[in-house]
Structure formats: structure tokens, C-alpha cells
Design an enzyme around this catalytic site. Structure first.
Site, PDB file in Angstrom:
ATOM      1  CG  HIS A 126      -0.072   0.193   2.579  1.00  0.00           C
ATOM      2  ND1 HIS A 126       0.497  -0.691   3.233  1.00  0.00           N
ATOM      3  CD2 HIS A 126       0.026   1.492   3.123  1.00  0.00           C
ATOM      4  CE1 HIS A 126       0.694  -0.338   4.116  1.00  0.00           C
ATOM      5  NE2 HIS A 126       0.574   0.824   4.349  1.00  0.00           N
TER       6      HIS A 126
HETATM    7  C1  UD1 Z   1      -2.460   5.603   5.598  1.00  0.00           C
HETATM    8  C2  UD1 Z   1      -0.983   6.024   6.428  1.00  0.00           C
HETATM    9  C3  UD1 Z   1      -0.067   5.190   6.110  1.00  0.00           C
HETATM   10  C4  UD1 Z   1      -0.512   3.747   6.742  1.00  0.00           C
HETATM   11  C5  UD1 Z   1      -1.601   3.334   6.107  1.00  0.00           C
HETATM   12  C6  UD1 Z   1      -2.302   1.855   6.587  1.00  0.00           C
HETATM   13  C7  UD1 Z   1      -0.609   8.537   6.078  1.00  0.00           C
HETATM   14  C8  UD1 Z   1      -0.128   9.733   5.867  1.00  0.00           C
HETATM   15  N1  UD1 Z   1      -0.623   7.434   5.665  1.00  0.00           N
HETATM   16  O1  UD1 Z   1      -1.955   5.534   4.351  1.00  0.00           O
HETATM   17  O2  UD1 Z   1       1.290   5.520   6.947  1.00  0.00           O
HETATM   18  O3  UD1 Z   1       0.671   2.698   6.414  1.00  0.00           O
HETATM   19  O4  UD1 Z   1      -2.696   4.138   6.261  1.00  0.00           O
HETATM   20  O5  UD1 Z   1      -3.029   1.399   6.172  1.00  0.00           O
HETATM   21  O6  UD1 Z   1      -1.465   8.826   7.217  1.00  0.00           O
HETATM   22  N2  UD1 Z   1      -9.474   4.736   1.542  1.00  0.00           N
HETATM   23  C9  UD1 Z   1     -10.619   4.076   1.422  1.00  0.00           C
HETATM   24  N3  UD1 Z   1     -11.300   3.490   2.412  1.00  0.00           N
HETATM   25  C10 UD1 Z   1     -10.862   3.937   3.918  1.00  0.00           C
HETATM   26  C11 UD1 Z   1      -9.453   4.493   3.873  1.00  0.00           C
HETATM   27  C12 UD1 Z   1      -8.859   4.892   2.830  1.00  0.00           C
HETATM   28  O7  UD1 Z   1     -11.412   3.745   0.235  1.00  0.00           O
HETATM   29  O8  UD1 Z   1     -11.361   3.405   4.918  1.00  0.00           O
HETATM   30  C13 UD1 Z   1      -8.930   5.119   0.335  1.00  0.00           C
HETATM   31  C14 UD1 Z   1      -9.149   6.283  -0.333  1.00  0.00           C
HETATM   32  O9  UD1 Z   1      -9.259   6.381  -1.709  1.00  0.00           O
HETATM   33  C15 UD1 Z   1      -8.110   7.179   0.175  1.00  0.00           C
HETATM   34  C16 UD1 Z   1      -6.809   6.183  -0.050  1.00  0.00           C
HETATM   35  O10 UD1 Z   1      -7.438   4.871   0.515  1.00  0.00           O
HETATM   36  O11 UD1 Z   1      -7.783   8.322  -0.707  1.00  0.00           O
HETATM   37  C17 UD1 Z   1      -5.569   6.239   1.077  1.00  0.00           C
HETATM   38  O12 UD1 Z   1      -6.067   6.623   2.129  1.00  0.00           O
HETATM   39  P1  UD1 Z   1      -5.185   7.557   3.221  1.00  0.00           P
HETATM   40  O13 UD1 Z   1      -5.546   7.365   4.726  1.00  0.00           O
HETATM   41  O14 UD1 Z   1      -4.941   8.885   2.844  1.00  0.00           O
HETATM   42  O15 UD1 Z   1      -3.635   6.979   3.323  1.00  0.00           O
HETATM   43  P2  UD1 Z   1      -3.361   5.383   3.041  1.00  0.00           P
HETATM   44  O16 UD1 Z   1      -2.524   5.196   2.015  1.00  0.00           O
HETATM   45  O17 UD1 Z   1      -4.475   4.437   3.829  1.00  0.00           O
HETATM   46  N1  UDP Z   2      -3.948  -5.748   8.668  1.00  0.00           N
HETATM   47  C1  UDP Z   2      -5.063  -6.559   8.806  1.00  0.00           C
HETATM   48  N2  UDP Z   2      -5.819  -6.600   7.843  1.00  0.00           N
HETATM   49  C2  UDP Z   2      -4.954  -6.765   6.254  1.00  0.00           C
HETATM   50  C3  UDP Z   2      -3.814  -6.123   6.414  1.00  0.00           C
HETATM   51  C4  UDP Z   2      -3.258  -5.873   7.412  1.00  0.00           C
HETATM   52  O1  UDP Z   2      -5.744  -6.643   9.944  1.00  0.00           O
HETATM   53  O2  UDP Z   2      -5.907  -7.023   5.295  1.00  0.00           O
HETATM   54  C5  UDP Z   2      -3.124  -5.487  10.014  1.00  0.00           C
HETATM   55  C6  UDP Z   2      -1.772  -6.135  10.305  1.00  0.00           C
HETATM   56  O3  UDP Z   2      -1.870  -7.127  11.135  1.00  0.00           O
HETATM   57  C7  UDP Z   2      -1.300  -5.147  11.195  1.00  0.00           C
HETATM   58  C8  UDP Z   2      -1.946  -3.816  10.536  1.00  0.00           C
HETATM   59  O4  UDP Z   2      -2.878  -3.961   9.935  1.00  0.00           O
HETATM   60  O5  UDP Z   2      -1.637  -5.074  12.417  1.00  0.00           O
HETATM   61  C9  UDP Z   2      -0.780  -3.042   9.908  1.00  0.00           C
HETATM   62  O6  UDP Z   2      -1.572  -2.186   9.019  1.00  0.00           O
HETATM   63  P1  UDP Z   2      -1.199  -1.585   7.537  1.00  0.00           P
HETATM   64  O7  UDP Z   2      -0.230  -2.503   6.832  1.00  0.00           O
HETATM   65  O8  UDP Z   2      -2.175  -0.857   6.999  1.00  0.00           O
HETATM   66  O9  UDP Z   2      -0.222  -0.052   7.975  1.00  0.00           O
HETATM   67  P2  UDP Z   2       1.302   0.070   8.398  1.00  0.00           P
HETATM   68  O10 UDP Z   2       1.657  -0.777   9.590  1.00  0.00           O
HETATM   69  O11 UDP Z   2       2.199  -0.022   7.208  1.00  0.00           O
HETATM   70  O12 UDP Z   2       1.400   1.571   8.751  1.00  0.00           O
END
Ligand code: UD1
Ligand code: UDP
Length: 373
Positions: free
Chosen positions: A207
Site C-alpha cells: 500500500h
Molecule cells: C495511511 C497512512 C500510512 C499507513 C496506512 C495504513 C498517512 C500519511 N498514511 O495510508 O502511513 O501505512 O494508512 O493502512 O497517514 N480509503 C478508502 N477507505 C478507507 C480509507 C482509505 O477507500 O477506509 C482510500 C481512499 O481512496 C484514500 C486512500 O485509500 O484516498 C488512501 O487513504 P489515506 O488514509 O490517505 O492513506 P493510506 O494509503 O491508507
Molecule cells: N492488517 C489487517 N488486515 C489486512 C492487512 C493488515 O488486519 O488485510 C493489520 C496487520 O496485522 C497489522 C496492521 O494491519 O496489525 C498493519 O497495518 P497497515 O499495513 O495498513 O499499516 P502500516 O503498518 O504499514 O502503517
């Protein structure tokens, strides 16, 4: 000693980090409130974690949702400042990890003169193209208490001139949640549901913007995964950011042994992680969980802010190169599973955090003025 802390959660990786902290506060009779910023909002990215991790209901959901970095960070700041104004009883703000909600609420707390604790402090990738690295540096510079998961965090903070009196090495709250949830996770029927067998598949999560927002790099990675899938079937729970990009690319995986899944709820994901022969990921938390589980982990990034998962754990940095990744999968498939013994990754990090917060504030110089609170 603090009496009315507020704990912040906003995005998926925050939930396993706040759960043990909320439980530890409850055990100590400290009345902590949880505020959800709403950065993540899909049921699979948020609500499902509250059930799986037994997290108390948030007292507020700021419902910020998605947006550019400026929109999201500023939105959380405005909404959290308003919430805090209505809650003069709050005497500490605790933030976890490195997402936009973390830095936004940290800035608000610091400017309101409320002591701030950062859980998972001191991690550095030394890569400022990552939004998370900027968030980490900023929030660590503001925090009253810096709770580090491992020695490298202390070393990074010391190199930045942070006083040792602000730094508390407590271990890893993500591992607290993992150990607590594992027995329940092992009962989940998710392998049968997806036609997978114990040790007979690889698990993929991707991601990071550096990979999935670059169409060429993402297409190359999918081609690499197709070659990996000729060695071992792959299960790939797809993050919403990645789902959006895959839709734009319009790729087809017909005839390839890669099962695309929705984001999995926490217990199901842990079952998949614990049962996988190899994990291919760019997640931060997954690097830590695989180390604690002893499952080989290939991190498709050029750097990591979690070097201990390499030095003591199962993690290997493989970058984005096809041949390197395929060779690393071959190595991993022949590898025995050995859960790493990382100091303080023992399921008791949250307990140590609450113990510190139950004591005196660390250093008068870094406690912001009380501002009539
Ligand atoms: C965010 C965090 C990242 C973390 C990740 C975990 C920041 C800068 N980034 O990235 O560090 O590793 O979460 O998963 O805070 N979206 C949905 N549904 C949701 C949430 C998001 O559809 O419930 C989609 C939207 O199109 C959104 C995109 O995902 O624009 C990105 O979401 P965003 O929270 O901005 O960043 P992440 O890539 O999720
Ligand atoms: N995780 C989850 N379901 C998924 C993918 C990840 O429950 O489909 C959990 C994973 O076990 C961990 C956390 O989400 O506890 C990590 O989140 P993510 O990879 O979104 O973010 P990051 O750690 O890179 O910020």
C-alpha cells in the site's frame, strides 16, 4: 500522574496499537478516552478492528475521511482542537505510530500546552520522501514522553539531541495485541474459506505510495508476483489505495494463482500471517508481526524504519527488483520458522507505558505551560 488522558486512533495500523493501551489504562483505573479521527472509515479498515481487538467505543469520531495530506492533516487539527476545547479535563494526549492523524493531534496537543506521549517513537527510515517519516520527526520533536519499541529508536532520538529523560524504551504495543489475539486467530476458519492450506501459500500486502502510486512500478511488481505464484499460491488482501490503482491499471490476473481479497479483519489476517510460508509486504506493522511469529518476511522497499526486524528477526529488504524478489522467495521457502526474541517484545509494552504515565512528568523543561488547565 495523569488522570484523564485521551488516546488517538485514525487509521488501520493504529487500532492494534491503541487496544493494549486502553486495556492497561482500564486495569489501572485510569479513565482514558479514545478519539477516532475517521482517517480510515471502511468497516474493513476500522470498525472490524474494534470487535476483534475489544477496543472500547470512541467518545468521538471526527469523521475526517480521505483527502490530500494538507486537507487531511488540517482537517484533523481543526476538529481535534475543537474537541479538546470542549474537554478541559484532558491532561495528556497519546498518539501512536506515524500516520497523518498522529502528527495532526500531536501538533494540536503541543500548542494547547497539553503533555503529549508518542507511542512508537524514534523510528527512522531516513527517507523524507515518505510522508510517515515527516510525521515521525515532527511528532517526536513535540512529545513530552517518547515511548520507543527498541534500542535503535533510543539511538535515533539521541542523535537528534533528545534528552534521555524524555525517552522510555517500553517494547512494542503491536506485539502486545498480536500475543493477546493469537489464540483466537488460530481458531478462525479463514484458510478453508479461501482454499488455502497451512504453510502452503504466500501472503501479500502492498500500500505504500512509492510502490502503488507509480503505475509502472506497480505493473512490474504484479508481473513479479505472477512469477512467484508459479512457485507458491498467493493470497493478497488489497488495501483501498491499491485497489483504486489496480482498477486504473485494469490488470487481469486470470489464470494466475493469486487470490485477491478484501482487506481482512485483524484475527483473520493474523491467521493468514501465522500460516503463510512467506509474507511479501511493504507494511510497517507486518514486518514486526512476522518477526514475532517467525514467519519469513520480504519487504518490498529500499529501506525500513524497523531495522531490528532484520538484525534480530525474519525480515529481508528486497527492494523492487524482479530477480531479487524471486530469489528471496526461493530462499524463504526453504527456511525454518524461528520466532525472534526481541528484547521487550513480550506482550507487556502497554503495561510499561501506563506505569511511566502513572509517575511524575519526565522533565520540567519539556512539559508545556499549563495554560489554565
Ligand atoms: C495511511 C497512512 C500510512 C499507513 C496506512 C495504513 C498517512 C500519511 N498514511 O495510508 O502511513 O501505512 O494508512 O493502512 O497517514 N480509503 C478508502 N477507505 C478507507 C480509507 C482509505 O477507500 O477506509 C482510500 C481512499 O481512496 C484514500 C486512500 O485509500 O484516498 C488512501 O487513504 P489515506 O488514509 O490517505 O492513506 P493510506 O494509503 O491508507
Ligand atoms: N492488517 C489487517 N488486515 C489486512 C492487512 C493488515 O488486519 O488485510 C493489520 C496487520 O496485522 C497489522 C496492521 O494491519 O496489525 C498493519 O497495518 P497497515 O499495513 O495498513 O499499516 P502500516 O503498518 O504499514 O502503517
Amino acid at each position: 500522574m495523569i488522570r484523564k488522558p485521551v488516546v488517538i486512533a485514525g487509521a488501520r495500523p493504529n487500532f492494534p496499537k491503541v487496544a493494549p493501551v486502553m486495556h492497561a489504562f482500564e486495569r489501572c483505573g485510569i479513565d482514558a478516552q479514545l478519539v477516532h479521527t475517521g482517517q480510515h472509515y471502511d468497516a474493513a479498515m476500522s470498525a472490524s478492528f474494534f470487535d476483534a481487538l475489544d477496543i472500547p467505543e470512541p467518545v468521538a469520531n471526527l469523521e475526517i475521511g480521505s483527502g490530500s495530506h494538507g486537507e487531511q492533516t488540517a482537517g484533523v487539527m481543526v476538529a481535534f482542537e475543537q474537541w479538546l476545547d470542549g474537554h478541559p479535563e484532558v491532561d495528556a494526549v497519546l498518539v501512536v505510530g506515524d500516520v497523518n492523524s498522529t502528527v495532526a493531534c500531536g501538533l494540536v496537543a503541543a500548542k494547547a500546552g497539553i503533555p503529549l506521549g508518542h507511542i512508537e517513537a524514534g523510528l527512522r527510515s531516513f527517507d523524507r520522501t515518505m510522508p510517515e517519516e515527516i510525521n515521525r520527526v515532527v511528532v517526536d520533536s513535540l512529545a513530552t514522553w517518547l515511548f520507543t519499541p527498541s534500542e535503535d529508536g533510543d539511538v535515533n532520538l539521541s542523535a537528534e539531541g533528545v534528552e534521555p529523560s524524555r525517552v522510555f524504551r517500553v517494547g512494542n504495543v503491536m506485539v502486545d495485541s498480536l500475543f493477546r489475539a493469537l489464540p483466537a486467530a488460530k481458531q478462525r476458519p479463514v484458510l478453508d474459506e479461501f482454499g488455502l492450506t497451512e504453510g502452503g501459500f504466500g501472503l501479500v500486502t502492498l500500500h505504500r505510495p512509492a510502490l502503488v502510486d507509480d503505475p509502472m512500478r506497480l505493473a512490474d511488481m504484479l508481473a513479479t508476483l505472477c512469477d512467484v505464484a508459479e512457485r507458491i499460491p498467493l493470497a493478497f488482501p488489497v488495501h483501498p489505495r491499491t485497489r483504486n490503482m489496480l482498477e486504473q491499471l485494469g490488470v487481469s490476473l486470470d489464470g494466475v494463482d493469486i487470490t485477491l481479497l478484501d482487506p481482512q479483519q485483524y484475527l483473520d489476517f493474523l491467521r493468514l500471517e501465522a500460516s503463510a510460508a512467506v509474507v511479501i509486504t511493504d507494511s510497517g506493522g507486518v514486518q514486526e508481526e512476522t518477526t514475532a511469529l517467525g514467519v519469513p518476511c520480504l519487504t518490498v522497499r529500499e529501506n525500513t524504519e524497523r531495522p531490528i526486524t532484520i538484525t534480530l528477526g525474519t525480515n529481508v529488504l528486497v527492494g523492487f527488483d524482479h530477480d531479487r524478489i524471486v530469489a528471496a522467495v526461493d530462499d524463504a521457502l526453504g527456511q525454518a520458522r524461528t520466532p525472534a526474541a526481541v528484547p521487550l517484545w513480550d506482550g507487556r509494552a502497554a503495561e510499561r507505558i501506563v506505569q511511566v504515565l502513572s509517575g511524575p512528568l519526565p522533565s520540567a523543561r519539556f512539559v508545556p505551560p499549563s495554560l489554565d488547565r
